[in-house]
Design an enzyme around this catalytic site. Structure first.
Site, PDB file in Angstrom:
ATOM      1  N   ASN A  29       0.756  -1.225   0.021  1.00 37.09           N
ATOM      2  CA  ASN A  29       0.080  -0.064   0.025  1.00 37.09           C
ATOM      3  C   ASN A  29       0.748   1.286   0.025  1.00 37.09           C
ATOM      4  OD1 ASN A  29      -2.419   1.583  -0.051  1.00 37.09           O
ATOM      5  ND2 ASN A  29      -3.216   0.325   1.719  1.00 37.09           N
ATOM      6  N   ASP A  31      -4.708   9.889  14.814  1.00 41.92           N
ATOM      7  CA  ASP A  31      -4.915   9.610  13.251  1.00 41.92           C
ATOM      8  C   ASP A  31      -5.736   8.570  13.485  1.00 41.92           C
ATOM      9  OD1 ASP A  31      -5.365  10.142  10.641  1.00 41.92           O
ATOM     10  OD2 ASP A  31      -3.438   9.701   9.952  1.00 41.92           O
TER      11      ASP A  31
HETATM   12  N1  LIG Z   1       2.944  -3.736   9.100  1.00 43.75           N
HETATM   13  C1  LIG Z   1       2.255  -3.722   8.167  1.00 43.75           C
HETATM   14  N2  LIG Z   1       1.557  -4.744   7.616  1.00 43.75           N
HETATM   15  C2  LIG Z   1       1.075  -4.822   6.687  1.00 43.75           C
HETATM   16  N3  LIG Z   1       0.531  -3.680   6.060  1.00 43.75           N
HETATM   17  C3  LIG Z   1       0.863  -2.516   6.429  1.00 43.75           C
HETATM   18  C4  LIG Z   1       1.836  -2.535   7.598  1.00 43.75           C
HETATM   19  N4  LIG Z   1       1.872  -1.059   7.902  1.00 43.75           N
HETATM   20  C5  LIG Z   1       1.183  -0.274   6.919  1.00 43.75           C
HETATM   21  N5  LIG Z   1       0.370  -1.363   6.027  1.00 43.75           N
HETATM   22  C6  LIG Z   1      -0.281  -0.936   4.976  1.00 43.75           C
HETATM   23  O1  LIG Z   1       0.256   0.081   4.580  1.00 43.75           O
HETATM   24  C7  LIG Z   1      -0.812   1.420   4.424  1.00 43.75           C
HETATM   25  C8  LIG Z   1      -0.184   2.772   4.684  1.00 43.75           C
HETATM   26  O2  LIG Z   1       0.487   2.628   6.054  1.00 43.75           O
HETATM   27  P1  LIG Z   1       0.857   3.703   7.032  1.00 43.75           P
HETATM   28  O3  LIG Z   1      -0.558   4.375   7.470  1.00 43.75           O
HETATM   29  O4  LIG Z   1       1.793   3.401   7.853  1.00 43.75           O
HETATM   30  O5  LIG Z   1       1.246   4.966   5.956  1.00 43.75           O
HETATM   31  P2  LIG Z   1       1.217   6.292   5.950  1.00 43.75           P
HETATM   32  O6  LIG Z   1       2.142   6.782   4.849  1.00 43.75           O
HETATM   33  O7  LIG Z   1       1.579   6.862   7.315  1.00 43.75           O
HETATM   34  O8  LIG Z   1      -0.337   6.577   5.729  1.00 43.75           O
HETATM   35  P3  LIG Z   1      -1.592   7.780   5.928  1.00 43.75           P
HETATM   36  O9  LIG Z   1      -1.707   8.238   4.810  1.00 43.75           O
HETATM   37  O10 LIG Z   1      -2.497   6.975   6.540  1.00 43.75           O
HETATM   38  O11 LIG Z   1      -0.580   8.526   6.859  1.00 43.75           O
HETATM   39  C9  LIG Z   1      -1.818   0.918   5.733  1.00 43.75           C
HETATM   40  O12 LIG Z   1      -3.110   1.367   5.548  1.00 43.75           O
HETATM   41  C10 LIG Z   1      -1.793  -0.657   5.326  1.00 43.75           C
HETATM   42  O13 LIG Z   1      -2.540  -0.856   4.612  1.00 43.75           O
END
Ligand SMILES: Nc1ncnc2c1ncn2[C@@H]1O[C@H](COP(=O)(O)OP(=O)(O)OP(=O)(O)O)[C@@H](O)[C@H]1O
Length: 636
Positions: free
Chosen positions: A328, A446
């Site tokens: 993702n 969040d």
């Molecule tokens: N440990 C993990 N195992 C599997 N999938 C994960 C994991 N960590 C994150 N993901 C996937 O990646 C996505 C994005 O992760 P995360 O929310 O940490 O990133 P972000 O860039 O901070 O996102 P946001 O736009 O919500 O701020 C999550 O919604 C999930 O689908």
């Protein structure tokens, strides 16, 4: 993310919530006053510490249908590792929020504060550098109800350039540095526990040159730079960098080489400048003198500094992992599924996005913060970070335990909503995680379904701590679809400058409703529209039901006048049309979570003990939670 009309500026030093009912009262002022009036929490106004006293009591876990973890004496277990702290930025807010090559100043709320701790400085290590060994007996600082923590820090190498243990002194008080502005007591943080370093060993902070003094201090301003003068990434090598995972070395300044060319030019450097309390010059001189002495003891608070910290010296390479597929992409990073080449373990690699908008591509503060927080937490309901590894130029990865699903993705692909029992199982895990966070003074800020990960063992884990201090700061989203406001508490939407753990509880209310109905409760497309949707369902708030409402910056807007709470229509007690049903008790919990007045909103502790979890249908055991084929094996 504060993306809308209201500029939500939040000051940690004014982090407060004073409950009339005395539950969950958190009040902290710029002077470091602090009180929390719950039964298990200490009430201190001396600006020194707060602990949950009854966490030390014996507790008895009772399994309710093996799913609900309730405790006979009402006390949850203390997890072995409480919150720890890496020697990098912690609380930064209220001023400029980024660090970049232009030496833009970031107000460092706190990194570590070992006031009153005594350090021993030694300058005769074998490599000709200086070594700082410190032992901090925290019980001397706090009294007996904090666990004794020894912190050992070594500075070694050809010289001592950088080390900073910061504390932002609050105006007019708390100058012993024992408390951060938002009421966190930083003595509990344990640098030696950070997985930037080894869990088992004390970290070593490596210095790069002799030309700058080594220092510890109580006040610092932090910048990050991309050149030795200004920079974030420094070319050049260090004799002291190790390449093993879990190394206990944390590099400081300048030295970035690990022998592998792929990242020999990388080093995250935090250059710590400072405004020193009191007589800085004198202290500077003192420190220079002391650097030449062997085993000279000095007080942390007497040390001035200008420091650069290379935090990545001891990181392994990302090539220790085989990349399998992209899972993702969020605002701040791309997440991959990967396999540890040595152990075969499947992990998630979150690649930290650099700030491309900065000409120097700075390391985002959100990522620093997220790494720091996640490394410092240890709870079954918080996603585990194994290590931080380095890739090619401009790439840093967090290695996390792999989870097959996130709740959002799962709900989108499921044909039917979770059953009430399943929702209870998930809610219990979520609440336990949030209690742990709040007990450790972390506001997630969040919480949303895409930040709740699920695995095929029925376990739920909270992820994405990047925004935990970001409200009110000028965020730079990488995609337009970021940081949904669907879960944002009304006080934040209305521009409140004071906020508390209650903001996370509102989000949990939205999540609970979404799990039950399989669709988001309030799907606003702007902050005003979000408020409108909330008001149309829950009724327009007034001073009567929410004292203080009319003083909120956004409250003067011309909102819909809706006198009734219509939530029950969405979650009736009985239905012949297939609408989600919710018992009286369940509706009571939902209503308490979605209470306007943050001071009246239910706390995570109270929510966990709510009757809903004890009435039939009881929570499903995690073992019996449904499993689903992992989406992540398919490239999205
Ligand atoms: N440990 C993990 N195992 C599997 N999938 C994960 C994991 N960590 C994150 N993901 C996937 O990646 C996505 C994005 O992760 P995360 O929310 O940490 O990133 P972000 O860039 O901070 O996102 P946001 O736009 O919500 O701020 C999550 O919604 C999930 O689908």
């Amino acid at each position: 993310m504060a993306t809308g009309k209201y500029h939500v500026s939040r000051r940690l030093d004014c982090y407060s919530s004073s409950r009339r009912d005395g539950r969950n009262t958190i009040r902290s002022t710029c002077r470091g006053e602090f009180s929390q009036s719950r039964g298990h929490e200490a009430k201190r106004n001396d600006g020194r510490k707060m602990v949950s006293k009854n966490r030390d009591k014996e507790h008895h876990l009772v399994e309710v249908q093996s799913g609900a973890r309730l405790y006979q004496d009402g006390v949850r277990p203390t997890f072995e590792k409480k919150r720890k702290l890496s020697p990098i930025l912690w609380d930064v807010e209220d001023t400029e929020m980024w660090i970049s090559s232009k030496n833009r100043v970031v107000s460092a709320g706190t990194i570590l504060s070992p006031p009153m701790a005594t350090f021993t400085l030694s300058s005769n290590d074998e490599s000709g550098g200086c070594v700082l060994n410190s032992s901090i007996s925290l019980d001397q600082v706090h009294g007996s109800d904090l666990p004794m923590t020894d912190q050992s820090i070594s500075l070694s190498g050809s010289g001592c350039k950088a080390l900073a243990l910061h504390q932002e002194p609050s105006e007019g008080g708390d100058q012993d540095g024992s408390m951060v502005e938002d009421g966190e007591f930083v003595h509990e943080r344990n640098i030696s526990m950070s997985r930037w370093a080894s869990d088992s060993d004390s970290p070593r902070l490596i210095c790069a040159s002799d030309d700058e003094e080594m220092t510890l201090e109580n006040r610092a301003l932090v910048t990050k730079r991309s050149s030795p003068e200004s920079g974030e990434f420094l070319p050049g090598g260090s004799d002291h960098r190790t390449s093993s995972a879990g190394s206990d070395e944390i590099g400081l300044a300048g030295g970035a080489s690990v022998g592998d060319s792929e990242y020999s030019d990388q080093a995250v450097v935090m250059d710590v400048d400072h405004t020193y309390l009191g007589n800085a010059d004198n202290n500077q001189d003192d420190t220079d003198d002391e650097n030449n002495r062997e085993h000279q003891e000095f007080e942390v608070s007497s040390l001035p500094a200008r420091r650069s910290i290379n935090m990545l010296d001891s990181c392994r390479s990302v090539f220790e992992y085989e990349r399998l597929n992209k899972i993702n992409e969020g605002t701040y990073g791309v997440v991959y599924r990967a396999r540890d080449r040595k152990t075969g373990e499947i992990v998630a690699l979150k690649k930290v996005k650099m700030n491309k908008q900065d000409s120097d591509g700075g390391f985002p503060l959100t990522s620093l913060r997220e790494i720091n927080i996640l490394l410092s937490l240890n709870h079954p309901s918080v996603v585990g970070v194994k290590e931080v590894v380095m890739g090619d130029v401009d790439s840093i990865f967090m290695v996390m335990e792999y989870m097959e699903h996130d709740l959002k993705g799962l709900m989108e692909t499921r044909k039917r909503p979770f059953s009430t029992s399943e929702v209870k199982c998930l809610m219990l895990q979520l609440l336990e995680g949030v209690i742990y966070l709040h007990d450790n003074w972390v506001l997630h800020r969040d919480l949303k379904t895409s930040n709740l990960l699920l695995n095929n063992k029925g376990e739920l884990k909270i992820c994405d701590f990047g925004l935990s201090r970001q409200y009110g700061s000028p965020l730079k989203p990488y995609t337009p679809l970021v940081v949904t406001m669907w879960y944002r508490a009304p006080e934040l939407l209305l521009g409140a400058k004071q906020y508390s753990t209650a903001i996370d509880m509102w989000s949990i209310g939205c999540i609970m409703a979404e799990m039950l109905a399989n669709e988001p409760l309030f799907k606003g497309n702007s902050e005003v529209n979000q408020l409108d949707k909330i008001f149309r369902t829950l009724g327009t708030p007034s001073e009567k039901i929410w004292p203080g409402f009319s003083e909120l910056p956004g409250s003067k807007a011309n909102f819909v006048k809706q006198p009734y709470n219509l939530l029950r229509k969405k979650f009736p007690a009985a239905s012949f049309t297939g609408t989600t049903v919710l018992s009286e008790s369940g509706f009571d919990l939902l209503t308490r979570l979605l209470t306007y007045d943050p001071e009246m909103r239910i706390t995570a502790d109270e929510a966990l003990e709510h009757d809903w979890f004890r009435e039939v249908p009881l929570p499903t055991s995690k073992d019996f939670m449904p499993t689903f084929p992992p989406m992540h094996t398919i490239v999205r």
